[in-house]
Motif scaffolding. Structure first.
Motif, PDB file in Angstrom:
ATOM      1  N   GLY A 217      65.115  96.385  69.909  1.00 17.58           N
ATOM      2  CA  GLY A 217      65.719  94.758  68.868  1.00 17.58           C
ATOM      3  C   GLY A 217      64.152  94.117  69.541  1.00 17.58           C
ATOM      4  O   GLY A 217      63.676  94.306  68.421  1.00 17.58           O
ATOM      5  N   GLY A 218      64.748  92.544  69.544  1.00 18.44           N
ATOM      6  CA  GLY A 218      63.140  91.767  69.768  1.00 18.44           C
ATOM      7  C   GLY A 218      62.304  92.052  70.619  1.00 18.44           C
ATOM      8  O   GLY A 218      61.072  91.896  70.361  1.00 18.44           O
ATOM      9  N   ALA A 219      62.631  92.680  70.981  1.00 22.78           N
ATOM     10  CA  ALA A 219      61.169  93.803  71.864  1.00 22.78           C
ATOM     11  C   ALA A 219      60.187  94.925  70.871  1.00 22.78           C
ATOM     12  O   ALA A 219      59.849  95.956  71.859  1.00 22.78           O
ATOM     13  N   PHE A 220      60.394  94.869  69.783  1.00 23.85           N
ATOM     14  CA  PHE A 220      60.010  95.879  69.802  1.00 23.85           C
ATOM     15  C   PHE A 220      58.734  95.489  69.533  1.00 23.85           C
ATOM     16  O   PHE A 220      59.240  94.803  69.139  1.00 23.85           O
TER      17      PHE A 220
ATOM     18  N   TRP B 286      70.329  84.392  66.237  1.00 26.53           N
ATOM     19  CA  TRP B 286      69.227  85.137  66.792  1.00 26.53           C
ATOM     20  C   TRP B 286      69.312  85.801  68.183  1.00 26.53           C
ATOM     21  O   TRP B 286      69.045  86.609  68.434  1.00 26.53           O
ATOM     22  N   ASN B 287      68.737  84.949  68.562  1.00 24.64           N
ATOM     23  CA  ASN B 287      68.852  85.048  70.952  1.00 24.64           C
ATOM     24  C   ASN B 287      67.292  85.462  70.775  1.00 24.64           C
ATOM     25  O   ASN B 287      67.060  86.672  71.514  1.00 24.64           O
ATOM     26  N   GLY B 288      66.434  85.536  70.842  1.00 23.04           N
ATOM     27  CA  GLY B 288      65.186  86.585  70.058  1.00 23.04           C
ATOM     28  C   GLY B 288      65.596  87.323  69.780  1.00 23.04           C
ATOM     29  O   GLY B 288      64.433  88.633  70.247  1.00 23.04           O
ATOM     30  N   GLY B 289      66.166  87.809  69.164  1.00 21.78           N
ATOM     31  CA  GLY B 289      66.161  89.082  68.570  1.00 21.78           C
ATOM     32  C   GLY B 289      66.964  90.557  69.463  1.00 21.78           C
ATOM     33  O   GLY B 289      67.819  90.920  69.339  1.00 21.78           O
ATOM     34  N   PHE B 290      67.879  89.834  70.062  1.00 22.99           N
ATOM     35  CA  PHE B 290      68.735  90.539  70.932  1.00 22.99           C
ATOM     36  C   PHE B 290      69.773  89.687  70.872  1.00 22.99           C
ATOM     37  O   PHE B 290      70.703  89.063  71.390  1.00 22.99           O
ATOM     38  N   TYR B 291      70.960  90.753  69.942  1.00 19.54           N
ATOM     39  CA  TYR B 291      72.075  89.926  69.033  1.00 19.54           C
ATOM     40  C   TYR B 291      73.330  91.463  69.195  1.00 19.54           C
ATOM     41  O   TYR B 291      72.619  93.164  69.983  1.00 19.54           O
ATOM     42  N   ARG B 292      74.710  91.366  69.044  1.00 22.73           N
ATOM     43  CA  ARG B 292      75.439  92.575  68.988  1.00 22.73           C
ATOM     44  C   ARG B 292      75.339  93.443  67.904  1.00 22.73           C
ATOM     45  O   ARG B 292      75.041  94.645  67.733  1.00 22.73           O
ATOM     46  N   ASP B 293      75.246  92.507  66.562  1.00 23.71           N
ATOM     47  CA  ASP B 293      76.158  92.556  65.575  1.00 23.71           C
ATOM     48  C   ASP B 293      75.104  92.081  64.312  1.00 23.71           C
ATOM     49  O   ASP B 293      74.931  90.752  64.921  1.00 23.71           O
ATOM     50  N   GLN B 294      74.190  92.483  63.675  1.00 21.66           N
ATOM     51  CA  GLN B 294      73.396  92.142  62.523  1.00 21.66           C
ATOM     52  C   GLN B 294      74.174  91.003  62.168  1.00 21.66           C
ATOM     53  O   GLN B 294      73.983  89.572  61.850  1.00 21.66           O
TER      54      GLN B 294
ATOM     55  N   ASP C 262      69.565  93.988  58.351  1.00 22.82           N
ATOM     56  CA  ASP C 262      68.950  93.337  59.747  1.00 22.82           C
ATOM     57  C   ASP C 262      67.927  92.615  59.953  1.00 22.82           C
ATOM     58  O   ASP C 262      67.098  92.386  59.544  1.00 22.82           O
ATOM     59  N   PRO C 263      68.586  91.277  60.924  1.00 24.15           N
ATOM     60  CA  PRO C 263      67.695  90.225  60.690  1.00 24.15           C
ATOM     61  C   PRO C 263      66.519  90.123  61.815  1.00 24.15           C
ATOM     62  O   PRO C 263      65.159  90.253  61.062  1.00 24.15           O
ATOM     63  N   ASN C 264      65.905  90.888  62.731  1.00 25.38           N
ATOM     64  CA  ASN C 264      65.026  91.936  63.109  1.00 25.38           C
ATOM     65  C   ASN C 264      64.015  93.058  62.289  1.00 25.38           C
ATOM     66  O   ASN C 264      62.860  92.608  62.250  1.00 25.38           O
TER      67      ASN C 264
END
Lengths: 350, 350
Positions: free
Chosen positions: B105-108, B190-198, B251-253
């Motif tokens: 997710g957001g850590a990519f 979006w939560n910094g890229g950490f969400y359960r589902d797109q 997927d937003p990310n």
């Protein structure tokens, strides 16, 4: 900075206020104790035939266009009486930011270009007793108001000079203005228009500034790093110190409500949707003046309307500053725009 | 629809996967067990000299450009072996949506066009033993990859055909792509890229679609209501059923990380910032092909680069669909784009 600080005479100079009373808006709501702020320069002569009306653009106030008036400027206040009328939602006239309940903040009613122009018309006729205007001119949303004046009151307007704006909002304009509004609304602190202080919505204001930076200027401006000449040291520096700084002190609701007006501008509602018939009403000698690289109002869109205006000419201001040529950030912009005003004022009109 | 559904072979057809192992990215992070998805059509001949590489655009997958391959299409799979390589963050290759912790997710990590092209080069050399390419072509971010290929591996690329893209991202591109990313990030979900589902970020995806609709097409397209020919019944219908529907399942990310790549594309990092030197390296016969009304990559920006490429020609596809001409929504777009591919393949190149 709070909204109260920004929409103040300390920043924008002294204003006068015309009380409209209970003003019925185009969409049916009556706005109680409505007011129209305005400024003037020069002196109304006894014949009341030396009047120029200069409405302002979206995000502006009655002080925004004063740079074109002065003894060495194209509009000489020794000769002309210049009225800079406000518009609804500009922060001085009745606006989301200054209206009491039930129409405060996010509950402010939708207002139109037609509402602005009717209010301005009352100011001119009731307060000043003015029957005819030497010139109506404006930039962007000021151009929308100029067109509305020339179509709605064709016998009152001798000359019309819309800079970088259209008589009917294009669909592309409609969607980008809405995307700007949405950038403000995207901030949870906007809260449907109910926040304590405009600075609470600073994230939305920043986001809005970033979106504006894309279409507000043009590819060429950024390619050539034209921000250097304006005193900025990098692209990011320009985005923060120009764009974000410009919008940061403003009231989000005021911007949103003015934007709604912008994207619903359409003189053809006077003629059942027939734009040709609406523009055909114009009796003013008209210069239609787009800016060459304007991404909001491409010259081709303005030219299509100019062709429908009987006594009109088409002139293009060539500028790297795109829609923002009107700020006269360069001497070339200033010279070209000044020439349009001077030339039109010099035209003999019956 | 969940991201798992969208990035599936059911929708995008069968893919192959090339295992890159622990892949060191340009910015220094090592991505463990990295993979590059790809598709192929046709047969690699024994001499391995019938290869065309067709990377895809931002938001796309390896299936996006298959419309140009077929017995009656400009790229004949009976003659050519066509590789449609993926790119990082496209949802099939290593992406925010499919990478395990710590890079989920957001850590990519940030990935670059250079990372994509190095991965693709390894696929070609290690997996297929290919030494030379008849043609590299691509649209938009595919054009960025085409330029990166031609500059980074000049002896490998005989012909290069970048459609509607630049070798070095312009500052205007940079700011609008960032504004697109920000529209996604503006959704608290979006939560910094950490969400359960797109689909949790559907508001951001809708907002992003609306912002895209502004620059993704052009004034003329909307003025002429060209969406009617595409089967839509109103502007709002088009905005919902075309733009929002296009982005809704993504997927937003993935979009954000591909966007970061896009806006950092710059072949001149191979030559210390000297774009002329970088493009001067290109040995491929090159057609530089912008689309006439493209607001992302105006022809003038593409032409400035074309002049720096030794053995190149400049061709413009005239289209009302602006940047989206490549979707071949009209016969005219298809014919013009097909002709560019056919003509370049017909060019004799040593």
């Amino acid at each position: 900075m709070t909204e109260a600080n920004y929409y103040s005479e300390k920043i924008h100079g002294p204003h006068q206020y015309f009380e409209l009373g209970d003003f019925e808006l185009e969409y049916g709501i009556t706005l109680p104790n409505a007011k129209l702020a305005f400024k003037t320069q020069g002196t109304l002569n006894p014949a009341k035939d030396n009047v120029i009306l200069f409405p302002h653009m979206w995000s502006g106030t009655s002080s925004s266009m004063e740079i074109f008036v002065g003894e060495d400027r194209p509009i000489n206040p020794n000769k002309y009486f210049v009225i800079f009328p406000g518009q609804f939602a500009n922060g001085f006239s009745s606006s989301p930011s200054n209206t009491p309940a039930p129409f405060n903040g996010g509950a402010f009613p939708n207002v139109t270009i037609g509402d602005d122009v009717r209010a301005q018309h009352r100011l001119l006729s009731e307060h000043f007793g003015i029957k005819r205007l030497e010139l109506v001119l404006g930039w962007s949303m000021g151009a929308e108001q100029t067109y509305e004046w020339a179509v709605r009151y064709p016998d009152m307007v001798k000359r019309a000079l819309p800079f970088a704006g259209t008589a009917k909002t294009t669909p592309h304009d409609y969607i980008f203005v809405r995307s700007h509004e949405d950038a403000l609304k995207s901030d949870p602190a906007w809260n449907g228009g109910f926040y304590r202080d405009q600075s609470d919505v600073h994230v939305g204001l920043r986001r809005h500034a970033q979106v504006w930076s894309v279409m507000g200027l043009c590819q060429d401006f950024y390619n050539k790093e034209a921000w250097r000449e304006l005193g900025f040291t990098s692209l990011e520096d320009f985005l923060h110190r120009f764009w974000e700084a410009y919008f940061a002190p403003m009231d989000p609701n005021n911007l949103i409500w003015m934007g709604w007006k912008w994207r619903h501008g359409d003189v053809s509602r006077h003629t059942g949707g027939d734009l040709k018939a609406a523009l055909g009403r114009i009796k003013a000698k008209t210069y239609v003046v787009p800016f060459s690289r304007d991404m909001f109002f491409p010259p081709v869109d303005c030219e299509a309307e100019q062709k429908l205006i009987p006594n009109s000419e088409f002139r293009v201001v060539d500028s790297l500053q795109a829609h923002f040529a009107m700020f006269c950030l360069t001497q070339s912009d200033r010279d070209q725009i000044d020439a349009c005003i001077r030339d039109l004022l010099a035209e003999k009109v019956d």
